[in-house]
Design a protein around this motif. Structure first.
Motif, short mmCIF file in Angstrom:
data_model
loop_
_atom_site.label_atom_id
_atom_site.label_comp_id
_atom_site.label_asym_id
_atom_site.label_seq_id
_atom_site.Cartn_x
_atom_site.Cartn_y
_atom_site.Cartn_z
N ALA A 285 0.76 -0.96 -0.21
CA ALA A 285 -0.08 0.12 -0.33
C ALA A 285 0.86 1.28 -0.33
CB ALA A 285 -1.00 -0.03 0.75
N VAL A 286 2.22 1.11 1.05
CA VAL A 286 2.62 2.58 0.30
C VAL A 286 3.70 2.86 -0.11
CG1 VAL A 286 5.01 3.44 2.15
CG2 VAL A 286 3.08 2.46 3.48
N VAL A 287 3.99 1.28 -1.03
CA VAL A 287 4.31 1.50 -2.66
C VAL A 287 3.74 1.84 -3.33
CG1 VAL A 287 5.65 0.54 -4.55
CG2 VAL A 287 6.97 -0.11 -2.00
N MET A 288 2.32 1.70 -3.65
CA MET A 288 1.44 2.13 -4.48
C MET A 288 0.66 3.73 -4.37
SD MET A 288 0.48 -0.84 -6.72
CE MET A 288 -1.82 -0.46 -6.44
N PHE A 289 0.77 4.25 -3.33
CA PHE A 289 0.24 5.03 -2.74
C PHE A 289 0.91 6.28 -3.80
CE2 PHE A 289 -2.79 3.97 -0.28
CZ PHE A 289 -4.48 4.99 -0.80
N LEU A 290 2.53 5.69 -3.05
CA LEU A 290 3.70 6.59 -3.88
C LEU A 290 3.85 7.17 -4.84
CD1 LEU A 290 6.64 5.77 -0.78
CD2 LEU A 290 5.30 7.60 -1.36
N VAL A 291 4.41 5.75 -5.36
CA VAL A 291 4.02 6.13 -7.20
C VAL A 291 2.73 6.64 -7.38
CG1 VAL A 291 4.07 4.47 -9.02
CG2 VAL A 291 4.72 3.70 -7.25
N LYS A 292 1.40 6.21 -7.12
CA LYS A 292 0.31 7.05 -7.78
C LYS A 292 0.24 9.08 -7.77
CE LYS A 292 -2.92 5.37 -9.54
NZ LYS A 292 -3.81 5.63 -9.02
N PHE A 293 1.04 9.45 -6.29
CA PHE A 293 1.18 10.67 -6.31
C PHE A 293 2.53 10.86 -7.36
CE2 PHE A 293 0.11 10.30 -1.21
CZ PHE A 293 -1.31 9.68 -1.81
N THR A 294 3.46 10.49 -7.91
CA THR A 294 4.14 10.66 -9.26
C THR A 294 3.45 10.78 -9.94
OG1 THR A 294 4.70 9.00 -9.74
CG2 THR A 294 5.95 9.48 -7.67
N GLY A 295 2.40 10.32 -10.63
CA GLY A 295 2.14 10.06 -12.26
C GLY A 295 0.97 11.73 -11.53
N PHE A 296 0.41 12.13 -10.35
CA PHE A 296 0.24 13.02 -10.08
C PHE A 296 0.60 14.31 -10.52
CE2 PHE A 296 -3.54 11.25 -6.60
CZ PHE A 296 -4.01 10.40 -7.61
N ALA A 297 2.30 14.29 -9.75
CA ALA A 297 2.70 15.71 -9.92
C ALA A 297 3.27 15.40 -10.97
CB ALA A 297 4.47 15.14 -9.16
N VAL A 298 3.33 14.70 -12.19
CA VAL A 298 3.70 14.84 -13.18
C VAL A 298 3.05 15.27 -14.74
CG1 VAL A 298 4.84 13.16 -15.91
CG2 VAL A 298 5.60 12.36 -13.75
N ARG A 299 1.46 14.96 -13.91
CA ARG A 299 0.53 15.27 -14.47
C ARG A 299 0.90 17.12 -14.52
NH1 ARG A 299 -3.95 14.51 -17.38
NH2 ARG A 299 -4.41 15.96 -18.38
N SER A 300 0.93 17.98 -13.03
CA SER A 300 0.80 19.09 -12.50
C SER A 300 2.06 19.49 -13.28
CB SER A 300 1.00 19.32 -11.62
OG SER A 300 1.12 20.82 -10.79
N LEU A 301 3.47 18.62 -13.72
CA LEU A 301 4.33 19.55 -14.42
C LEU A 301 4.39 19.40 -15.44
CD1 LEU A 301 7.13 17.61 -12.86
CD2 LEU A 301 6.79 19.87 -12.38
N VAL A 302 3.55 18.58 -16.33
CA VAL A 302 3.51 19.27 -18.26
C VAL A 302 2.31 19.79 -18.20
CG1 VAL A 302 2.27 17.66 -19.71
CG2 VAL A 302 3.66 16.56 -18.04
N GLU A 303 1.21 20.45 -17.03
CA GLU A 303 0.13 21.26 -17.25
C GLU A 303 1.36 22.59 -17.83
OE1 GLU A 303 -2.87 21.27 -17.89
OE2 GLU A 303 -2.64 18.34 -18.56
N GLU A 304 2.06 22.16 -16.39
CA GLU A 304 2.61 23.67 -16.53
C GLU A 304 3.82 23.60 -16.94
OE1 GLU A 304 2.34 24.86 -11.55
OE2 GLU A 304 3.60 23.14 -12.13
N GLY A 305 3.91 22.83 -18.52
CA GLY A 305 5.22 23.42 -18.86
C GLY A 305 6.08 23.29 -18.68
N ARG A 306 6.00 22.45 -17.42
CA ARG A 306 8.10 22.42 -16.95
C ARG A 306 8.11 21.11 -17.43
NH1 ARG A 306 6.98 23.27 -10.82
NH2 ARG A 306 9.11 22.15 -10.57
N LEU A 307 7.50 20.17 -17.84
CA LEU A 307 8.13 19.02 -17.90
C LEU A 307 6.89 17.95 -19.31
CD1 LEU A 307 9.72 16.32 -17.84
CD2 LEU A 307 8.11 15.74 -16.55
#
Length: 527
Positions: A285-307
């Motif tokens: 569960a700990v591993v899965m939640f952390l990995v899902k949060f990285t997906g959220f983070a990358v979507r944010s970075l892409v939307e802001e044009g940083r990635l």
């Protein structure tokens, strides 16, 4: 992209895997050693093996990719998948480990053939079904491996597949479950450490969860809700009705997958089942939640044009990789991350390959076509089957799927539709018959193919296609079982069939009536 240090680290990782395989080969003296590691797995090796058999390319690449495309409505996956490990250990493991030792089961097909008194028909059907779903699942694993190696070394996709396929096939063929279990312990440690180390950096680089949520809400307000109110867009499939089927798919479908459930037969002691469900759930569960949060983070970075994600049909599956590259611009960390992803994917891939080999060699070749086959012959056939299975799935993985998660879910869906009802009914319902089990598995397999095709090529279904196949599988089991004669009382008692998980008072002891070992009847393990 890779420098000399990166090559050295990856080479060291592969060298350790081959070394473990070579060490494990010296412990193999018969079929039981190869398939079940001599039923010798200790608590941590067994628990991590269960976790990593469920963990896969889906866990790092697919889960982050799913988080990238779906937002918070997909967060239920982080509960459902870890629950699969606990469900498998509790509802399947407690009984199967005990009766497996008493009656000499080497595979779950041994149990099905014995419980339903169908040594040929049901064994063959369940073995073929297990091989099919394992091969589907393997294609997704190889696609995940190639993503990492292509990114790291900049080599063609087919070369990445070939390198990874040769390494995994080598140590699996050499060492059987001994090699798979100990490499998995090594790989599991790398995975857990790596996710704990790197995922927080990616989330912080995107401004933390509060900022990430505000960006996600700006894309679509439902991105920060627990589910989508309706399927109003291609990404909005995580509706309440879909999530019901999704929970059943992941929790039960993964739990009854042959490459997962066979592990319970290899546990050394029954007392492990007391704490293993909680430990497995907590770690995953700990591993899965952390990995899902990285997906959220990358979507944010892409939307802001940083990635910027690559121009590929499965671009979202690169989310975790590019997130780490953005957050930790250090080549040494990239090499370490590549090892982490490879560990996650390989820890499932090798178990799937071993399942394909043993299902064909033990259940089909030995128990159906050539009962007189010796241990040496069965082992050789298993190794050949592993090589051919690996080669075929590598060819299929050359054209990667649009979204890694969907391919993995398809494989799990077929597992759910074919294995869940016969296993649960066999263990807990004394009225389940052999004819009912055959009908249930056959109907589930055909229905999964039909509903999967309809959903993919005709019209999207409101729930995962496997749910409808599961319902038909259950109906077939009940109707046919009620119309046919029950299994013998000796078999029902000997296989501890009934509405209980553990019943020491009523369970037959070795040597008691109904406790005849399967090995005494037809096992070749002692020629």
């Amino acid at each position: 992209m890779a420098d000399l240090a990166t090559f050295a680290l990856i080479a060291l990782y592969f060298f350790v895997l081959i070394g473990i395989g070579n060490w494990a080969s010296k412990k193999i003296h018969n079929t039981e050693d190869y398939i079940l590691a001599g039923r010798s797995l200790g608590f941590w090796v067994f628990t991590i093996l269960i976790v990593c058999s469920i963990c896969s390319g889906m866990t790092l690449l697919g889960v982050s990719g799913f988080g990238y495309t779906s937002g918070w409505p997909g967060i239920w996956e982080q509960i459902f998948v870890p629950l699969a490990a606990a469900f498998c250990i509790i509802f399947f493991g407690v009984k199967l480990q005990a009766i497996g030792k008493e009656r000499g089961y080497l595979t779950v097909q041994d149990y099905l053939a014995d419980r339903f008194e169908s040594p040929r028909a049901l064994r063959a059907l369940s073995a073929v079904s297990g091989i099919i779903v394992s091969l589907i699942y393997l294609v997704g694993q190889y696609a995940a491996i190639s993503i990492v190696i292509v990114w790291l070394f900049g080599i063609p996709h087919w070369q990445a597949l070939l390198i990874s396929g040769v390494i995994i096939t080598a140590y699996t063929v050499i060492g059987g479950l001994y090699a798979v279990s100990w490499t998995t312990l090594f790989q599991g440690g790398i995975l857990i450490f790596g996710v704990l180390l790197m995922a927080p950096f990616v989330v912080m680089s995107a401004g933390g969860l509060t900022h990430i949520n505000s960006v996600l809400a700006g894309i679509d307000p439902n991105f920060v809700e627990p589910w989508y109110p309706a399927a109003y867009a291609s990404y909005a499939y995580a509706t309440p009705e879909f999530l019901v089927s999704f929970g059943i798919l992941l929790m039960v479908g993964l739990a009854c997958a042959p490459h997962v459930i066979n592990n319970v037969l290899a546990a050394k002691e029954a007392r492990y089942f007391k704490w293993a469900p909680l430990v497995a759930f907590g770690i995953y569960a700990v591993v899965m939640f952390l990995v899902k949060f990285t997906g959220f983070a990358v979507r944010s970075l892409v939307e802001e044009g940083r990635l910027v994600l690559p121009d590929a049909v499965n671009a979202q599956d690169f989310a975790f990789i590019l997130g780490v590259e953005h957050a930790i611009p250090n080549m040494a960390f990239w090499a370490l991350f590549a090892v982490i992803v490879l560990a996650a994917v390989m820890s499932t891939t090798d178990r799937l390959m071993l399942t394909v080999g043993t299902s064909f060699a033990w259940d089909i070749y030995k128990n159906i076509f050539r009962p007189a086959a010796t241990d040496k012959e069965v082992l050789l056939v298993s190794k050949v089957a592993i090589v051919f299975g690996a080669g075929g799935t590598l060819l299929l993985a050359i054209n990667p799927p649009p979204m890694l998660a969907w391919l993995i879910w398809m494989g799990i869906g077929v597992m759910l539709a074919t294995f869940a009802v016969p296993l649960l009914a066999g263990l807990y319902w004394r009225g389940a018959t052999g004819e009912g089990a055959i009908a249930s598995m056959a109907v589930g397999l055909v229905a999964a193919a039909a509903f999967g095709y309809w959903h993919q090529f005709v019209s999207p279904l409101p729930m995962h296609f496997s749910f409808f196949a599961l319902v038909l599988s259950a109906l077939a089991m009940v109707v046919v079982s009620l119309l046919t004669a029950r299994s013998s009382a000796d078999v029902l008692d000997g296989t501890r069939t009934g509405w209980f998980i553990q019943s020491p008072e009523s369970a037959p002891r070795p040597g008691a009536p109904g406790a005849t070992r399967l090995a005494d009847k037809d096992s070749p393990r002692r020629q």
